[in-house]
Design an enzyme around this catalytic site. Structure first.
Site, mmCIF file in Angstrom:
data_model
loop_
_atom_site.group_PDB
_atom_site.id
_atom_site.type_symbol
_atom_site.label_atom_id
_atom_site.label_comp_id
_atom_site.label_asym_id
_atom_site.label_seq_id
_atom_site.Cartn_x
_atom_site.Cartn_y
_atom_site.Cartn_z
ATOM 1 N N TYR A 9 22.121 -22.895 45.314
ATOM 2 C CA TYR A 9 22.416 -22.480 43.880
ATOM 3 C C TYR A 9 23.139 -23.710 43.526
ATOM 4 O O TYR A 9 23.782 -24.502 44.183
ATOM 5 C CB TYR A 9 23.175 -21.220 43.773
ATOM 6 C CG TYR A 9 24.564 -21.204 44.327
ATOM 7 C CD1 TYR A 9 25.809 -21.516 43.690
ATOM 8 C CD2 TYR A 9 24.513 -20.789 45.721
ATOM 9 C CE1 TYR A 9 26.806 -21.619 44.463
ATOM 10 C CE2 TYR A 9 25.796 -20.919 46.574
ATOM 11 C CZ TYR A 9 27.056 -21.266 45.783
ATOM 12 O OH TYR A 9 28.362 -21.190 46.334
ATOM 13 N N PHE B 140 31.193 -26.153 38.677
ATOM 14 C CA PHE B 140 32.254 -25.514 39.759
ATOM 15 C C PHE B 140 31.893 -25.302 41.080
ATOM 16 O O PHE B 140 32.591 -25.162 41.859
ATOM 17 C CB PHE B 140 32.832 -24.435 38.920
ATOM 18 C CG PHE B 140 32.182 -23.336 38.765
ATOM 19 C CD1 PHE B 140 31.665 -22.316 39.857
ATOM 20 C CD2 PHE B 140 31.265 -22.985 37.610
ATOM 21 C CE1 PHE B 140 30.799 -21.215 39.852
ATOM 22 C CE2 PHE B 140 30.559 -21.825 37.395
ATOM 23 C CZ PHE B 140 29.987 -21.055 38.517
ATOM 24 N N ASP B 141 30.539 -25.171 41.617
ATOM 25 C CA ASP B 141 30.061 -24.955 42.800
ATOM 26 C C ASP B 141 28.637 -25.462 42.658
ATOM 27 O O ASP B 141 27.898 -25.313 42.181
ATOM 28 C CB ASP B 141 30.327 -23.427 43.063
ATOM 29 C CG ASP B 141 30.328 -23.237 44.723
ATOM 30 O OD1 ASP B 141 30.262 -24.424 45.248
ATOM 31 O OD2 ASP B 141 30.329 -22.371 45.061
ATOM 32 N N ILE C 139 29.466 -11.444 42.767
ATOM 33 C CA ILE C 139 29.940 -10.984 41.373
ATOM 34 C C ILE C 139 28.658 -10.186 40.745
ATOM 35 O O ILE C 139 27.523 -10.220 41.530
ATOM 36 C CB ILE C 139 30.143 -12.220 40.269
ATOM 37 C CG1 ILE C 139 29.166 -12.985 40.247
ATOM 38 C CG2 ILE C 139 31.472 -12.702 40.599
ATOM 39 C CD1 ILE C 139 28.934 -14.320 39.230
ATOM 40 N N TYR D 171 33.965 -12.998 36.128
ATOM 41 C CA TYR D 171 35.480 -13.110 36.424
ATOM 42 C C TYR D 171 36.327 -12.616 35.599
ATOM 43 O O TYR D 171 37.430 -12.687 35.555
ATOM 44 C CB TYR D 171 35.886 -14.353 37.231
ATOM 45 C CG TYR D 171 35.323 -14.707 38.452
ATOM 46 C CD1 TYR D 171 35.389 -14.113 39.860
ATOM 47 C CD2 TYR D 171 34.009 -15.773 38.656
ATOM 48 C CE1 TYR D 171 34.544 -14.386 40.831
ATOM 49 C CE2 TYR D 171 33.532 -16.135 39.630
ATOM 50 C CZ TYR D 171 33.578 -15.408 40.792
ATOM 51 O OH TYR D 171 32.810 -15.753 42.166
ATOM 52 N N PHE E 168 23.788 -20.228 36.338
ATOM 53 C CA PHE E 168 23.382 -20.389 37.896
ATOM 54 C C PHE E 168 21.934 -20.870 37.977
ATOM 55 O O PHE E 168 21.324 -20.282 37.296
ATOM 56 C CB PHE E 168 23.709 -19.278 38.854
ATOM 57 C CG PHE E 168 25.198 -19.027 39.160
ATOM 58 C CD1 PHE E 168 25.783 -19.822 40.122
ATOM 59 C CD2 PHE E 168 25.819 -18.103 38.516
ATOM 60 C CE1 PHE E 168 26.870 -19.406 40.584
ATOM 61 C CE2 PHE E 168 27.125 -17.871 38.941
ATOM 62 C CZ PHE E 168 27.721 -18.610 39.854
#
Length: 215
Positions: A50, A60-61, A80, A106, A123
């Site tokens: 992902y 962010f990731d 999540i 979040y 995502f």
């Protein structure tokens, strides 16, 4: 394992906080392989690649950047809510784009310095494998260092630090560095969500993360 534990802890910190505007989870199927006979369902172990970005395009990731896919159990709160809801009925090899409102991410608190408050998450996800469910990891037991069946701020803090520090010689990613810098804030967010009687400790009953029924 380290990444999975970090995401479990972050899920605890932001599991139920909703943003000011509640919007729908958006699922866009990018591609589906031919001959799909098995689809993901609640309780399956999914292995995913992902990329996660914010509205402004900031990444962010990314599991691709680490060259390490992420494995978790679907539908048990290890990730999540947007993932638990958005990755069902998915074929191995299928690619999806998820747009996740903050209420399923979040929420109003974000996640340290990595994900801001009220953030909509984007995502691009690819399902690599569907596996059987292993025994649930007892995260409560792992955190409870003194085995008194209560989690203190110190125990949660130490557990969080240990899970974020990479193995010897491995390079620490920028997002993990940011989490470490703001880990005190994450601890307080976890206690605000989990310490329901506000006595300064999280009991086995209060803890909503992976745990066994027995103590």
């Amino acid at each position: 394992m380290t990444l999975r534990c970090v995401l479990v802890v972050l899920a605890l910190a932001g599991a139920t906080f909703a943003g000011p505007e509640v919007t729908e989870l958006k699922i866009e199927v990018v591609s589906v392989p031919e001959g799909c006979t098995v689809k993901s369902k609640q309780g399956d172990m999914l292995t995913m690649h992902y990329v996660g970005t914010l509205d402004d395009g900031h990444k962010f990731d990314s599991s691709y950047d680490r060259d390490q896919p992420f494995t978790f159990q679907l539908g048990v709160g290890q990730v999540i809510k947007g993932w638990d809801q958005g990755l069902t009925d998915m074929c191995v090899g299928e690619k999806r784009k998820l747009t996740i409102p903050s209420s399923l991410g979040y929420g109003e608190r974000g996640a340290g310095n990595v994900i801001p408050a009220h953030a909509t998450l984007h995502f691009e996800a690819e399902l690599i494998n569907i596996g059987d469910s292993p025994p649930t990891t007892n995260v409560f037991k792992e955190i409870d260092a003194d085995k008194d069946n209560l989690l203190s701020r110190e125990e949660v803090s130490e557990y969080l630090k240990k899970q974020m520090v990479p193995p010897d010689g491995a390079e620490m990613s920028d997002d993990i560095k940011q989490m470490l810098e703001s880990h005190d804030k994450l601890v307080e967010e976890i206690f605000q969500h989990e310490d329901k009687d506000k006595n300064g400790f999280i009991s086995h009953e209060e803890f909503s993360g992976p745990k066994h029924d027995e103590l």
